[in-house]
Every structure is written in C-alpha cells, then in structure tokens.
Design a protein around this motif. Structure first.
Motif, PDB file in Angstrom:
ATOM      1  N   GLU A   2      -2.778 -14.353 -53.758  1.00  0.00           N
ATOM      2  CA  GLU A   2      -3.216 -15.735 -53.674  1.00  0.00           C
ATOM      3  C   GLU A   2      -4.679 -15.844 -53.285  1.00  0.00           C
ATOM      4  O   GLU A   2      -5.310 -14.889 -52.859  1.00  0.00           O
ATOM      5  N   GLU A   3      -5.199 -17.068 -53.470  1.00  0.00           N
ATOM      6  CA  GLU A   3      -6.544 -17.407 -53.033  1.00  0.00           C
ATOM      7  C   GLU A   3      -6.415 -18.365 -51.860  1.00  0.00           C
ATOM      8  O   GLU A   3      -5.586 -19.280 -51.883  1.00  0.00           O
ATOM      9  N   LYS A   4      -7.211 -18.154 -50.842  1.00  0.00           N
ATOM     10  CA  LYS A   4      -7.187 -19.030 -49.677  1.00  0.00           C
ATOM     11  C   LYS A   4      -8.590 -19.523 -49.373  1.00  0.00           C
ATOM     12  O   LYS A   4      -9.557 -18.771 -49.468  1.00  0.00           O
ATOM     13  N   ARG A   5      -8.695 -20.780 -49.006  1.00  0.00           N
ATOM     14  CA  ARG A   5      -9.951 -21.329 -48.544  1.00  0.00           C
ATOM     15  C   ARG A   5      -9.986 -21.174 -47.027  1.00  0.00           C
ATOM     16  O   ARG A   5      -9.148 -21.725 -46.312  1.00  0.00           O
ATOM     17  N   MET A   6     -10.913 -20.399 -46.540  1.00  0.00           N
ATOM     18  CA  MET A   6     -11.028 -20.178 -45.103  1.00  0.00           C
ATOM     19  C   MET A   6     -12.469 -19.850 -44.764  1.00  0.00           C
ATOM     20  O   MET A   6     -13.264 -19.503 -45.650  1.00  0.00           O
ATOM     21  N   SER A 130     -11.493 -16.401 -50.630  1.00  0.00           N
ATOM     22  CA  SER A 130     -10.749 -15.271 -50.056  1.00  0.00           C
ATOM     23  C   SER A 130      -9.495 -15.001 -50.879  1.00  0.00           C
ATOM     24  O   SER A 130      -8.769 -15.933 -51.233  1.00  0.00           O
ATOM     25  N   HIS A 131      -9.241 -13.728 -51.145  1.00  0.00           N
ATOM     26  CA  HIS A 131      -8.131 -13.357 -52.016  1.00  0.00           C
ATOM     27  C   HIS A 131      -7.292 -12.256 -51.370  1.00  0.00           C
ATOM     28  O   HIS A 131      -7.829 -11.320 -50.769  1.00  0.00           O
ATOM     29  N   PHE A 132      -5.967 -12.358 -51.524  1.00  0.00           N
ATOM     30  CA  PHE A 132      -5.039 -11.436 -50.875  1.00  0.00           C
ATOM     31  C   PHE A 132      -4.005 -10.934 -51.873  1.00  0.00           C
ATOM     32  O   PHE A 132      -3.544 -11.679 -52.734  1.00  0.00           O
ATOM     33  N   TRP A 133      -3.657  -9.662 -51.762  1.00  0.00           N
ATOM     34  CA  TRP A 133      -2.625  -9.087 -52.614  1.00  0.00           C
ATOM     35  C   TRP A 133      -1.944  -7.947 -51.861  1.00  0.00           C
ATOM     36  O   TRP A 133      -2.448  -7.460 -50.849  1.00  0.00           O
ATOM     37  N   THR A 134      -0.790  -7.527 -52.363  1.00  0.00           N
ATOM     38  CA  THR A 134      -0.049  -6.418 -51.770  1.00  0.00           C
ATOM     39  C   THR A 134      -0.174  -5.192 -52.665  1.00  0.00           C
ATOM     40  O   THR A 134       0.105  -5.270 -53.865  1.00  0.00           O
ATOM     41  N   GLY A 187      -8.655  -6.203 -56.987  1.00  0.00           N
ATOM     42  CA  GLY A 187      -7.954  -7.238 -56.233  1.00  0.00           C
ATOM     43  C   GLY A 187      -7.851  -8.545 -56.994  1.00  0.00           C
ATOM     44  O   GLY A 187      -6.800  -9.208 -56.990  1.00  0.00           O
ATOM     45  N   LEU A 188      -8.921  -8.924 -57.664  1.00  0.00           N
ATOM     46  CA  LEU A 188      -8.904 -10.173 -58.429  1.00  0.00           C
ATOM     47  C   LEU A 188      -7.902 -10.100 -59.579  1.00  0.00           C
ATOM     48  O   LEU A 188      -7.234 -11.088 -59.897  1.00  0.00           O
ATOM     49  N   LYS A 189      -7.774  -8.922 -60.186  1.00  0.00           N
ATOM     50  CA  LYS A 189      -6.796  -8.763 -61.259  1.00  0.00           C
ATOM     51  C   LYS A 189      -5.376  -8.839 -60.710  1.00  0.00           C
ATOM     52  O   LYS A 189      -4.479  -9.392 -61.360  1.00  0.00           O
ATOM     53  N   GLN A 190      -5.165  -8.294 -59.516  1.00  0.00           N
ATOM     54  CA  GLN A 190      -3.844  -8.379 -58.902  1.00  0.00           C
ATOM     55  C   GLN A 190      -3.479  -9.827 -58.605  1.00  0.00           C
ATOM     56  O   GLN A 190      -2.314 -10.226 -58.721  1.00  0.00           O
ATOM     57  N   CYS A 191      -4.463 -10.610 -58.223  1.00  0.00           N
ATOM     58  CA  CYS A 191      -4.226 -12.023 -57.918  1.00  0.00           C
ATOM     59  C   CYS A 191      -4.091 -12.864 -59.193  1.00  0.00           C
ATOM     60  O   CYS A 191      -3.575 -13.980 -59.148  1.00  0.00           O
ATOM     61  N   ASP A 192      -4.601 -12.323 -60.312  1.00  0.00           N
ATOM     62  CA  ASP A 192      -4.479 -12.978 -61.614  1.00  0.00           C
ATOM     63  C   ASP A 192      -5.060 -14.397 -61.600  1.00  0.00           C
ATOM     64  O   ASP A 192      -4.467 -15.338 -62.136  1.00  0.00           O
ATOM     65  N   ILE A 193      -6.236 -14.547 -60.977  1.00  0.00           N
ATOM     66  CA  ILE A 193      -6.847 -15.873 -60.937  1.00  0.00           C
ATOM     67  C   ILE A 193      -8.304 -15.842 -61.394  1.00  0.00           C
ATOM     68  O   ILE A 193      -9.003 -16.836 -61.277  1.00  0.00           O
TER      69      ILE A 193
END
Length: 266
Positions: A2-6, A130-134, A187-193
């Motif tokens: 996901e993408e988070k605004r922080m 900010s982007h997060f993935w497992t 990471g961006l590819k994992q988030c697919d956004i």
C-alpha cells in the motif's frame, strides 16, 4: 502492499525494513540492531540539512508548516533567553533551522529549478509518498519513500560535493545507491501502484555554483543492487529467527592495502 500519506518522521519511525536498514545490516547485523534500538541517535546535522533541502526542493509550498528559521537572538543575556523561549513557544510543532541552512536550501532549490531536465522530472507527479510491502521470501515488512514519483520515473534528489560523472559514480558505489535504485523500483512493483521503470538521480552540489547533473541507474547497477539487497534481507531474516545479531569476524583476518594503492606501488 500500500501507499500511505505520512510525515517524514512518521515514515522513519515505522518498523518496516528500509534501504538504510539494509545498509546497517550490510555493515553487520549488530549495527542494524543498535540502529533499531537507538532511533533517537540517528538524527544528525547532516540528516537535518538533507531533510530541509528535500523539503525546499520537493515541497516548497508546505515548507513553512514543518520548518521555521531561527531568529538572530543573543541567548547569552537574560532578555535574549526570555525572547528565545517565547519564540520556541510560538514555533511549537515546527523544527527550528539555522538561517544558513535555509539559505543553502533556497540556493539549491533555485539551481534545480533552473536545470531543464531536473525541472521536468520534478513535475506532474507526487513527492514524498510512503510505500509498504511484504517480502515473499522472508515475510519481512519492507518500505520505501521515493523523493518524487512521476509517470515512468522514480526520482531521487542527492546533494553531493561533486556531481561530475566520475565523482558521482564513486559516491553511488560507496553509499550503495545501486541498492536503493533496485529496492525502490522493486518495492513500487510489489505495491503495483506505479509505472516507474527507471530510477533517476538528480545530483546537485552543495557549494556554489550548485551545479546539477542527472543520471539513471543502468542494468548493471540494478542487478548488483538486487543481489546485495537480497543477501542483506536474507541475512537479517536469519538473525531475527535466531535471535542473534553478530558483528565482525571474531578470528584474526589478513589486512592488506586497497587495490588502488597496490596498483600505485606496482
């Protein structure tokens, strides 16, 4: 995924694994553990300067919401101390920054804006997301925070002493920018956004005339970055599962000269 605004502070406080964590692991798992257990010691004048510059270049419209210039007050006197205390109260919630740091950030922002390619790369997209993935292999939560995302590009702003190709190439190797390039694109590819295919560095010198150069990470950089990022993450996973974070080798090791020094002697 996901993408988070922080805020920048919120992002750095998040427990997920960052490229900086990989750098610490690469030095030794012991250094990674110390970094995680002492986050307050990670703030330095150099890091503050970098944050101020990034904010001024990438998000100037909200700069005043986060930073405020320190006033010229003589705090050696009682009146000065009282005046500065009143200022601190009014500035609550903002980071107080020396005037010279503000001036530097403005000069660098102007230099970047006057560079045609850099200016184009920093338009039509989003700054500081900010982007997060497992990670599938280890199950570890990972993160990245691109300086700027726009169609086709993940853009990273780097301040440097020397932005020439020869000098920046050395900096990219010494500071493992190649790991960052892979880590962010992966990471961006994992988030697919994001459709970012290229990782681009905007290198700007920290001293007059604040010269700017733009580089992209080639296939060799990305391949090496993937290899080292994978190795670092696997090592960290093993340490977490074992509950052991070793430092350097305990046995006596041979010590020689750097290869460049050996060549000079020869």
């Amino acid at each position: 995924m996901e993408e988070k605004r922080m805020t920048n502070a919120e992002y750095h406080a998040h427990h997920a694994i960052s490229k900086s964590d990989l750098d610490a692991v690469h030095r030794s798992p012991m250094h990674y553990l110390y970094r995680k257990e002492h986050p307050q010691q990670q703030t330095t004048p150099a890091l503050l300067t970098g944050s101020v510059i990034h904010k001024m270049v990438l998000e100037p419209e909200t700069f005043a919401e986060e930073y405020i210039e320190a006033p010229a007050i003589d705090r050696r006197t009682k009146a000065g101390k009282e005046e500065y205390a009143a200022f601190e109260q009014e500035a609550a919630g903002k980071i107080i920054v020396p005037k010279e740091m503000i001036t530097l950030s403005v000069n660098i922002a102007e230099a970047v804006s006057h560079h045609k390619t850099a200016r184009a790369l920093l338009s039509g997209g989003k700054a500081e997301t900010s982007h997060f993935w497992t990670d599938i292999r280890t199950g570890l939560e990972c993160k990245c925070r691109p300086d700027y995302l726009r169609s086709g590009f993940c853009v990273d702003l780097k301040t440097t002493q020397n932005a020439s190709p020869e000098a920046f190439e050395k900096a990219a190797y010494n500071y493992r920018y190649y790991v960052q390039a892979h880590w962010y694109l992966h990471g961006l590819k994992q988030c697919d956004i994001s459709d970012a295919e290229d990782f681009v560095f905007i290198a700007v010198e920290k001293e007059p005339p604040y010269a700017v150069a733009v580089y992209f990470a080639d296939d060799l950089m990305l391949s090496l970055g993937e290899m080292e990022a994978r190795s670092d993450l696997d090592l960290l996973s093993a340490c977490i599962h074992a509950g052991l974070y070793h430092g350097y080798e305990e046995n006596i090791q041979p010590l020689s000269l750097p290869k460049w020094a050996a060549r000079e002697i020869m």
